[in-house]
Design a protein around this motif. Structure first.
Motif, short mmCIF file in Angstrom:
data_model
loop_
_atom_site.label_atom_id
_atom_site.label_comp_id
_atom_site.label_asym_id
_atom_site.label_seq_id
_atom_site.Cartn_x
_atom_site.Cartn_y
_atom_site.Cartn_z
N ALA A 1 0.92 -1.10 -0.29
CA ALA A 1 -0.20 -0.04 -0.24
C ALA A 1 1.48 1.23 0.26
O ALA A 1 0.26 2.20 -0.51
N HIS A 2 2.01 1.05 0.32
CA HIS A 2 3.00 2.18 0.74
C HIS A 2 3.51 2.75 -0.49
O HIS A 2 3.73 4.10 -1.06
N PHE A 3 4.22 1.59 -1.06
CA PHE A 3 5.22 1.69 -2.16
C PHE A 3 4.39 1.67 -3.70
O PHE A 3 4.67 1.58 -4.99
N ARG A 4 2.81 1.86 -3.76
CA ARG A 4 2.21 1.08 -5.00
C ARG A 4 2.24 2.19 -5.90
O ARG A 4 1.57 3.30 -5.31
N LEU B 1 10.90 4.71 1.09
CA LEU B 1 11.55 3.16 2.47
C LEU B 1 12.63 3.63 2.80
O LEU B 1 12.21 3.45 4.68
N LEU B 2 13.39 4.22 3.11
CA LEU B 2 14.51 5.67 4.24
C LEU B 2 13.57 6.32 4.87
O LEU B 2 13.24 6.16 6.80
N THR B 3 12.23 6.55 4.71
CA THR B 3 11.13 7.57 5.65
C THR B 3 10.32 6.34 5.80
O THR B 3 9.92 6.89 7.20
N PHE B 4 9.77 5.91 5.89
CA PHE B 4 9.26 4.54 6.36
C PHE B 4 10.14 3.64 6.87
O PHE B 4 9.40 3.55 8.14
N THR B 5 11.63 3.34 6.81
CA THR B 5 12.33 2.49 7.58
C THR B 5 11.99 3.76 8.90
O THR B 5 12.73 2.82 10.52
N SER B 6 12.89 4.71 8.92
CA SER B 6 13.64 5.85 9.96
C SER B 6 12.22 5.59 10.95
O SER B 6 12.12 6.06 12.24
N LYS C 1 14.21 4.89 -13.36
CA LYS C 1 14.85 6.30 -12.64
C LYS C 1 14.38 7.27 -11.56
O LYS C 1 15.03 6.84 -10.42
N ARG C 2 13.70 7.48 -12.36
CA ARG C 2 12.32 8.81 -11.73
C ARG C 2 12.27 7.27 -9.89
O ARG C 2 11.81 7.95 -8.54
N HIS C 3 11.42 6.09 -10.90
CA HIS C 3 10.37 5.43 -10.18
C HIS C 3 12.17 4.67 -8.41
O HIS C 3 11.27 4.88 -7.45
N ASN C 4 12.85 4.63 -9.09
CA ASN C 4 13.30 3.89 -8.37
C ASN C 4 14.29 4.37 -6.97
O ASN C 4 14.14 4.72 -6.04
N ALA C 5 14.61 6.05 -7.81
CA ALA C 5 14.87 7.69 -6.51
C ALA C 5 13.50 7.04 -5.80
O ALA C 5 14.05 8.09 -4.64
N LEU C 6 12.84 7.53 -6.20
CA LEU C 6 11.17 7.46 -5.43
C LEU C 6 11.04 6.70 -4.69
O LEU C 6 10.71 7.12 -3.05
#
Length: 265
Positions: free
Chosen positions: A30-33, A250-255, A240-245
């Motif tokens: 739900a978060h990354f779709r 992922l960093l925000t979600f993990t933090s 490239k844009r999708h991987n950066a996003l």
């Protein structure tokens, strides 16, 4: 050598990111779709189309009621257009309509560029020429009206004929612009209704079922090399844009997940 291996294993075990619990699959999905954002250009295009139809109807009514009874004076009986002549009012309305179509073309190009950046390259390519065609039609009509005004200035005798030609130009312009905008509206409404995923994910879904596609060798006969290269470039830019996003999310979600856990001593 064994000490280095033990240090590596210990550093991995001490990594706080790896000590966290595995996140639920449905939460990650739900978060990354990627969310679907519909194109908001249909309402503006339909509104401008309605304005165009009203303008042409008013131009015909003004020409029939004001100019045809007395083509030499070219004024309305009630002096509604005073001090301007009827043809002057029609030309001014045509200029305003051209400006509105220019703004619509810029508005459509802006939103279609955003859609292309989100990975929807098929809808971008299928409407590439359709987006700018109404503006080209109005530019051609404006050129025809300018030519008629030049002829009328040099040969002012058949004044009623020039009014007929101006109204005929507006009618042909309306029919062509109406056709283009209706085709564009149907395409965009279908796109917004189906709510597809980006083209890369749609192709993965198709190739997940090999029985539903036919095998092909080499290039398709209907696709040129330029289209294939352009499609591959669009896919690379989107990935490239999708991987950066995804990395940022992922960093925000993990933090946020780490900060919600109690810190141990």
């Amino acid at each position: 050598m064994e000490d280095g291996s033990l240090d590596l294993i210990q550093s991995i075990e001490d990594d706080p990111l790896l000590d966290t619990q595995h996140l639920p699959h449905h939460s990650l999905h739900a978060h990354f779709r990627p969310r679907f954002h519909p194109l908001p250009t249909v309402i503006i295009a339909n509104l401008l189309l309605l304005i165009h139809i009203v303008f042409v109807i008013l131009a015909f009514l003004t020409g029939v009621l004001c100019s045809y009874p007395n083509p030499i004076e070219d004024k309305c009986p009630g002096n509604y257009t005073n001090p301007l002549k009827v043809q002057t009012v029609i030309i001014l309305g045509k200029v305003i309509l051209w400006i509105l179509h220019f703004l619509l073309e810029r508005y459509i190009q802006y939103h279609h560029s955003k859609v292309r950046n989100r990975g929807y390259n098929k809808i971008y390519r299928s409407t590439r020429h359709l987006k700018s065609l109404p503006l080209m039609i109005h530019s051609t009509g404006s050129t025809a009206l300018l030519l008629l005004l030049c002829l009328q200035h040099s040969f002012p005798e058949p004044s009623a004929l020039y009014l007929d030609l101006i109204l005929a130009t507006l009618a042909v312009e309306l029919v062509c612009s109406l056709t283009c905008l209706l085709v564009y509206t149907v395409k965009i409404r279908k796109f917004n209704k189906t709510k597809p995923q980006p083209d890369v994910l749609e192709e993965e879904k198709i190739y997940a079922y090999p029985s539903s596609i036919t095998s092909e060798t080499g290039f398709r006969t209907l696709s040129s090399l330029e289209e294939i290269v352009e499609k591959q470039g669009d896919i690379i830019v989107y990935l490239k844009r999708h991987n950066a996003l995804l990395s940022q999310r992922l960093l925000t979600f993990t933090s946020s997940d780490l900060s919600s856990q109690p810190s141990g001593i």
